[in-house]
Scaffold this motif. Structure first.
Motif, PDB file in Angstrom:
ATOM      1  N   TYR A  51       0.834  -1.209   0.000  1.00  0.00           N
ATOM      2  CA  TYR A  51       0.000   0.000   0.000  1.00  0.00           C
ATOM      3  C   TYR A  51       0.862   1.249   0.000  1.00  0.00           C
ATOM      4  O   TYR A  51       1.937   1.220   0.609  1.00  0.00           O
ATOM      5  CB  TYR A  51      -0.936   0.009   1.219  1.00  0.00           C
ATOM      6  N   PRO A  52       0.408   2.303  -0.667  1.00  0.00           N
ATOM      7  CA  PRO A  52      -0.848   2.439  -1.374  1.00  0.00           C
ATOM      8  C   PRO A  52      -0.846   1.639  -2.675  1.00  0.00           C
ATOM      9  O   PRO A  52       0.204   1.397  -3.264  1.00  0.00           O
ATOM     10  CB  PRO A  52      -0.904   3.931  -1.685  1.00  0.00           C
ATOM     11  N   GLU A  53      -2.052   1.313  -3.089  1.00  0.00           N
ATOM     12  CA  GLU A  53      -2.236   0.554  -4.316  1.00  0.00           C
ATOM     13  C   GLU A  53      -3.126   1.423  -5.211  1.00  0.00           C
ATOM     14  O   GLU A  53      -4.133   1.938  -4.738  1.00  0.00           O
ATOM     15  CB  GLU A  53      -2.933  -0.738  -3.916  1.00  0.00           C
ATOM     16  N   VAL A  54      -2.711   1.618  -6.443  1.00  0.00           N
ATOM     17  CA  VAL A  54      -3.493   2.471  -7.350  1.00  0.00           C
ATOM     18  C   VAL A  54      -4.150   1.595  -8.405  1.00  0.00           C
ATOM     19  O   VAL A  54      -3.469   0.826  -9.091  1.00  0.00           O
ATOM     20  CB  VAL A  54      -2.592   3.539  -8.014  1.00  0.00           C
ATOM     21  N   VAL A  55      -5.467   1.702  -8.516  1.00  0.00           N
ATOM     22  CA  VAL A  55      -6.198   0.907  -9.509  1.00  0.00           C
ATOM     23  C   VAL A  55      -6.779   1.865 -10.545  1.00  0.00           C
ATOM     24  O   VAL A  55      -7.600   2.718 -10.216  1.00  0.00           O
ATOM     25  CB  VAL A  55      -7.340   0.099  -8.844  1.00  0.00           C
ATOM     26  N   PHE A  56      -6.323   1.729 -11.784  1.00  0.00           N
ATOM     27  CA  PHE A  56      -6.833   2.601 -12.846  1.00  0.00           C
ATOM     28  C   PHE A  56      -8.145   2.022 -13.376  1.00  0.00           C
ATOM     29  O   PHE A  56      -8.154   0.969 -13.993  1.00  0.00           O
ATOM     30  CB  PHE A  56      -5.793   2.730 -13.966  1.00  0.00           C
ATOM     31  N   LEU A  57      -9.239   2.722 -13.096  1.00  0.00           N
ATOM     32  CA  LEU A  57     -10.551   2.228 -13.511  1.00  0.00           C
ATOM     33  C   LEU A  57     -10.972   2.811 -14.857  1.00  0.00           C
ATOM     34  O   LEU A  57     -11.730   2.205 -15.604  1.00  0.00           O
ATOM     35  CB  LEU A  57     -11.601   2.578 -12.455  1.00  0.00           C
ATOM     36  N   GLY A  58     -10.487   4.015 -15.155  1.00  0.00           N
ATOM     37  CA  GLY A  58     -10.828   4.655 -16.426  1.00  0.00           C
ATOM     38  C   GLY A  58      -9.692   5.559 -16.849  1.00  0.00           C
ATOM     39  O   GLY A  58      -9.304   6.462 -16.116  1.00  0.00           O
ATOM     40  N   THR A  59      -9.128   5.291 -18.043  1.00  0.00           N
ATOM     41  CA  THR A  59      -7.923   6.021 -18.457  1.00  0.00           C
ATOM     42  C   THR A  59      -8.105   6.735 -19.798  1.00  0.00           C
ATOM     43  O   THR A  59      -7.144   7.183 -20.399  1.00  0.00           O
ATOM     44  CB  THR A  59      -6.729   5.045 -18.562  1.00  0.00           C
ATOM     45  N   GLY A  60      -9.366   6.811 -20.268  1.00  0.00           N
ATOM     46  CA  GLY A  60      -9.620   7.465 -21.548  1.00  0.00           C
ATOM     47  C   GLY A  60     -10.304   8.810 -21.327  1.00  0.00           C
ATOM     48  O   GLY A  60     -10.810   9.093 -20.247  1.00  0.00           O
ATOM     49  N   SER A  61     -10.302   9.640 -22.368  1.00  0.00           N
ATOM     50  CA  SER A  61     -10.942  10.953 -22.229  1.00  0.00           C
ATOM     51  C   SER A  61     -12.270  10.984 -22.986  1.00  0.00           C
ATOM     52  O   SER A  61     -12.530  10.155 -23.860  1.00  0.00           O
ATOM     53  CB  SER A  61     -10.019  12.050 -22.757  1.00  0.00           C
ATOM     54  N   ALA A  62     -13.093  11.916 -22.604  1.00  0.00           N
ATOM     55  CA  ALA A  62     -14.323  12.279 -23.313  1.00  0.00           C
ATOM     56  C   ALA A  62     -15.463  11.264 -23.259  1.00  0.00           C
ATOM     57  O   ALA A  62     -16.503  11.544 -22.693  1.00  0.00           O
ATOM     58  CB  ALA A  62     -14.023  12.663 -24.755  1.00  0.00           C
ATOM     59  N   ILE A 115     -13.337  15.223  -7.033  1.00  0.00           N
ATOM     60  CA  ILE A 115     -13.769  15.506  -8.415  1.00  0.00           C
ATOM     61  C   ILE A 115     -12.974  16.730  -8.879  1.00  0.00           C
ATOM     62  O   ILE A 115     -13.057  17.801  -8.272  1.00  0.00           O
ATOM     63  CB  ILE A 115     -15.289  15.799  -8.487  1.00  0.00           C
ATOM     64  N   SER A 116     -12.216  16.555  -9.966  1.00  0.00           N
ATOM     65  CA  SER A 116     -11.324  17.635 -10.411  1.00  0.00           C
ATOM     66  C   SER A 116     -12.079  18.789 -11.063  1.00  0.00           C
ATOM     67  O   SER A 116     -11.763  19.951 -10.828  1.00  0.00           O
ATOM     68  CB  SER A 116     -10.275  17.080 -11.374  1.00  0.00           C
ATOM     69  N   HIS A 117     -13.058  18.464 -11.902  1.00  0.00           N
ATOM     70  CA  HIS A 117     -13.834  19.519 -12.571  1.00  0.00           C
ATOM     71  C   HIS A 117     -15.119  18.923 -13.110  1.00  0.00           C
ATOM     72  O   HIS A 117     -15.298  17.695 -13.084  1.00  0.00           O
ATOM     73  CB  HIS A 117     -13.006  20.203 -13.657  1.00  0.00           C
ATOM     74  N   LEU A 118     -15.981  19.807 -13.638  1.00  0.00           N
ATOM     75  CA  LEU A 118     -17.327  19.332 -13.949  1.00  0.00           C
ATOM     76  C   LEU A 118     -17.550  18.988 -15.419  1.00  0.00           C
ATOM     77  O   LEU A 118     -18.648  19.159 -15.940  1.00  0.00           O
ATOM     78  CB  LEU A 118     -18.354  20.357 -13.456  1.00  0.00           C
ATOM     79  N   HIS A 119     -16.527  18.505 -16.103  1.00  0.00           N
ATOM     80  CA  HIS A 119     -16.777  17.916 -17.411  1.00  0.00           C
ATOM     81  C   HIS A 119     -17.331  16.518 -17.181  1.00  0.00           C
ATOM     82  O   HIS A 119     -16.923  15.831 -16.235  1.00  0.00           O
ATOM     83  CB  HIS A 119     -15.492  17.863 -18.250  1.00  0.00           C
ATOM     84  N   ALA A 120     -18.248  16.124 -18.089  1.00  0.00           N
ATOM     85  CA  ALA A 120     -19.000  14.885 -17.856  1.00  0.00           C
ATOM     86  C   ALA A 120     -18.103  13.659 -17.672  1.00  0.00           C
ATOM     87  O   ALA A 120     -18.458  12.746 -16.930  1.00  0.00           O
ATOM     88  CB  ALA A 120     -19.957  14.659 -19.014  1.00  0.00           C
ATOM     89  N   ASP A 121     -16.941  13.642 -18.332  1.00  0.00           N
ATOM     90  CA  ASP A 121     -16.102  12.443 -18.223  1.00  0.00           C
ATOM     91  C   ASP A 121     -15.386  12.343 -16.869  1.00  0.00           C
ATOM     92  O   ASP A 121     -14.610  11.419 -16.642  1.00  0.00           O
ATOM     93  CB  ASP A 121     -15.081  12.366 -19.387  1.00  0.00           C
ATOM     94  N   HIS A 122     -15.672  13.278 -15.962  1.00  0.00           N
ATOM     95  CA  HIS A 122     -15.003  13.249 -14.646  1.00  0.00           C
ATOM     96  C   HIS A 122     -15.951  13.130 -13.451  1.00  0.00           C
ATOM     97  O   HIS A 122     -15.493  12.914 -12.344  1.00  0.00           O
ATOM     98  CB  HIS A 122     -14.128  14.495 -14.464  1.00  0.00           C
ATOM     99  N   HIS A 123     -17.264  13.324 -13.693  1.00  0.00           N
ATOM    100  CA  HIS A 123     -18.124  13.295 -12.496  1.00  0.00           C
ATOM    101  C   HIS A 123     -19.478  12.606 -12.645  1.00  0.00           C
ATOM    102  O   HIS A 123     -20.138  12.373 -11.646  1.00  0.00           O
ATOM    103  CB  HIS A 123     -18.360  14.725 -11.992  1.00  0.00           C
ATOM    104  N   THR A 124     -19.891  12.240 -13.861  1.00  0.00           N
ATOM    105  CA  THR A 124     -21.277  11.772 -13.974  1.00  0.00           C
ATOM    106  C   THR A 124     -21.515  10.351 -13.442  1.00  0.00           C
ATOM    107  O   THR A 124     -22.639   9.885 -13.432  1.00  0.00           O
ATOM    108  CB  THR A 124     -21.808  11.887 -15.424  1.00  0.00           C
ATOM    109  N   GLY A 125     -20.473   9.693 -12.969  1.00  0.00           N
ATOM    110  CA  GLY A 125     -20.685   8.377 -12.359  1.00  0.00           C
ATOM    111  C   GLY A 125     -20.892   8.466 -10.858  1.00  0.00           C
ATOM    112  O   GLY A 125     -21.059   7.452 -10.174  1.00  0.00           O
ATOM    113  N   LEU A 126     -20.890   9.706 -10.334  1.00  0.00           N
ATOM    114  CA  LEU A 126     -20.891   9.881  -8.874  1.00  0.00           C
ATOM    115  C   LEU A 126     -22.181   9.402  -8.194  1.00  0.00           C
ATOM    116  O   LEU A 126     -22.132   8.700  -7.185  1.00  0.00           O
ATOM    117  CB  LEU A 126     -20.619  11.356  -8.537  1.00  0.00           C
ATOM    118  N   ILE A 127     -23.330   9.783  -8.755  1.00  0.00           N
ATOM    119  CA  ILE A 127     -24.596   9.442  -8.085  1.00  0.00           C
ATOM    120  C   ILE A 127     -24.763   7.919  -7.978  1.00  0.00           C
ATOM    121  O   ILE A 127     -25.104   7.387  -6.919  1.00  0.00           O
ATOM    122  CB  ILE A 127     -25.784  10.116  -8.813  1.00  0.00           C
TER     123      ILE A 127
END
Ligand SMILES: [Zn+2]
Ligand SMILES: [Zn+2]
Length: 407
Positions: A51-62, A115-127
């Motif tokens: 630890y720490p262990e980093v798991v990349f769940l999403g690495t693409g844009s847009a 959440i870094s910013h409010l572009h859809a590819d960064h926050h719409t999975g939150l709910i």
């Protein structure tokens, strides 16, 4: 190609392995890599911390795509504590694919989301993530507690409207606006102050800093230092940014966006993203021990174009890749094998780059550039795949902005 709504996607890892092993020289390269890594391991014989262990769940844009989902990086700080960096659409699905039957346990450990910013590819999975976390805690018989949501203040317009018109959501999180973690910020509200202290304590962190970056309005990067001494810096989306260099100084690990290849610097400026070498350059300025590149344009879904600036301090991320700090030595050694595995794709991208270079030699006049832009437009009209993705990104971002504006 027509969109097949009822198509059921299936994924067989054996088939992937079989296909990869048939690529000329790939198995030889893997064997070479294995030999150097195990020789080095014997030499060092330091097991290193898990630890720490980093798991990349999403690495693409847009846009979420088959190979790379949109932004989401899980940092497992300890066996019982996790922090999520960005939560694009489909992040919960990626957690399910990564953890399988153990997904509830993984969800129940997430105590903080940045959440870094409010572009859809960064926050719409939150709910979705918040509801699934609540369900997971209940099914494991663990007590519910809200997450610490470190996010731009403007996210409340979206969550507030969702709460008022759809379902109850506000009790799922304690909001810490990003700007309150910027250097010299004055936290006047006692409630926010206590959330910050509790968030640090929960994650065993000594500090958590944010800074505004050069992307869109209210876009932030962050860095945090663990009590045991390691430091992680995460860029979110940004052009090369000195404020980020400052808060990320001497990071053990820098995760930096590298949306575009080096030759598309102009486009990177237009879209306020970084190129591969710019991202590596920021890591060098920061004096980071290791740099993981991510957030690749979906035109590089399989593999990004490598640049001359790659060194033994740089790795590229893939969805579902899991790393810990002791892997830093191994990651750059994977590159020859990856280059062999994706030789065809790399060749195609190189060809495309050469063609572009012929059309637009470096240092060309504005006239030539605008002519080239017209050419690009006509390519879009013909449905050229690579530019289409970027068009979609722009559309998606504007939809997102509209939605936020109306909320
Ligand atoms: Zn993005
Ligand atoms: Zn963005």
């Amino acid at each position: 190609m027509e969109w097949q709504r009822d198509a059921v996607s299936s994924c067989s890892s054996e088939e992937f392995v079989k296909e990869a092993s048939e690529v000329t020289n790939f198995l030889e390269e893997v064997e070479k890599c294995r030999r150097t890594c195990s020789a080095e391991e014997r030499e060092l014989s330091v097991p290193g911390d898990k630890y720490p262990e980093v798991v990349f769940l999403g690495t693409g844009s847009a846009l979420p795509m088959k190979i790379r989902n949109v932004s989401g990086t899980l940092v497992n700080i300890s066996p019982s504590q996790s922090l999520l960096l960005d939560c694009g659409e489909g992040t919960f699905g990626q957690l399910c694919r990564h953890y399988g039957d153990d997904v509830d346990d993984a969800l129940s450990k997430i105590s903080t989301v940045f959440i870094s910013h409010l572009h859809a590819d960064h926050h719409t999975g939150l709910i979705k993530l918040l509801y699934q976390r609540q369900r997971a805690l209940a099914s494991l018989g663990r007590p519910f507690s809200p997450i610490y949501l470190v996010a731009p203040a403007q996210i409340m317009a979206w969550l507030g409207q969702y709460h008022d018109y759809c379902e109850e959501i506000l009790s799922h999180f304690n909001h810490i606006p990003n700007r309150f973690l910027c250097d010299d910020a004055e936290v006047s509200k006692p409630k926010t102050h206590s959330f910050i202290q509790a968030m640090l304590k929960k994650n065993n962190l000594e500090e958590f800093r944010t800074c505004g970056v050069r992307h869109c309005k209210n876009a932030f990067a962050c860095s945090f230092v663990h009590q045991s001494g390691w430091k992680l810096a995460f860029s979110g989306d940004t052009m090369p940014c000195d404020a980020f260099v400052n808060i990320g100084k001497n990071a053990t690990l820098l995760i930096h966006e590298a949306t575009l290849e080096d030759e598309l610097e102009e486009e990177a400026v237009e879209k306020r993203h970084s190129t591969t070498s710019q991202a590596i350059g920021i890591g060098m300025k920061m004096n980071a021990d290791f740099i993981m590149l991510n957030h690749f344009s979906q035109r590089y879904a399989k593999i990004p174009l490598f640049s001359e600036d790659f060194s033994d301090k740089v790795g590229i991320s893939f969805d579902h890749m899991k790393i810990c700090f002791r892997d830093f030595k191994i990651l750059p050694k994977l590159i020859p094998a990856l280059k062999t595995l994706f030789a065809e794709e790399l060749e195609e991208m190189e060809e495309r780059r050469e063609k572009r270079e012929l059309r637009n030699p470096r240092g060309s006049s504005n006239e030539v550039i605008s002519e080239q832009k017209m050419f690009r437009r006509s390519e879009v009209e013909r449905g050229a795949k690579r530019d289409q993705e970027e068009e979609e990104e722009t559309v998606m971002h504007s939809i997102d902005t509209k939605r936020l504006k109306t909320s």
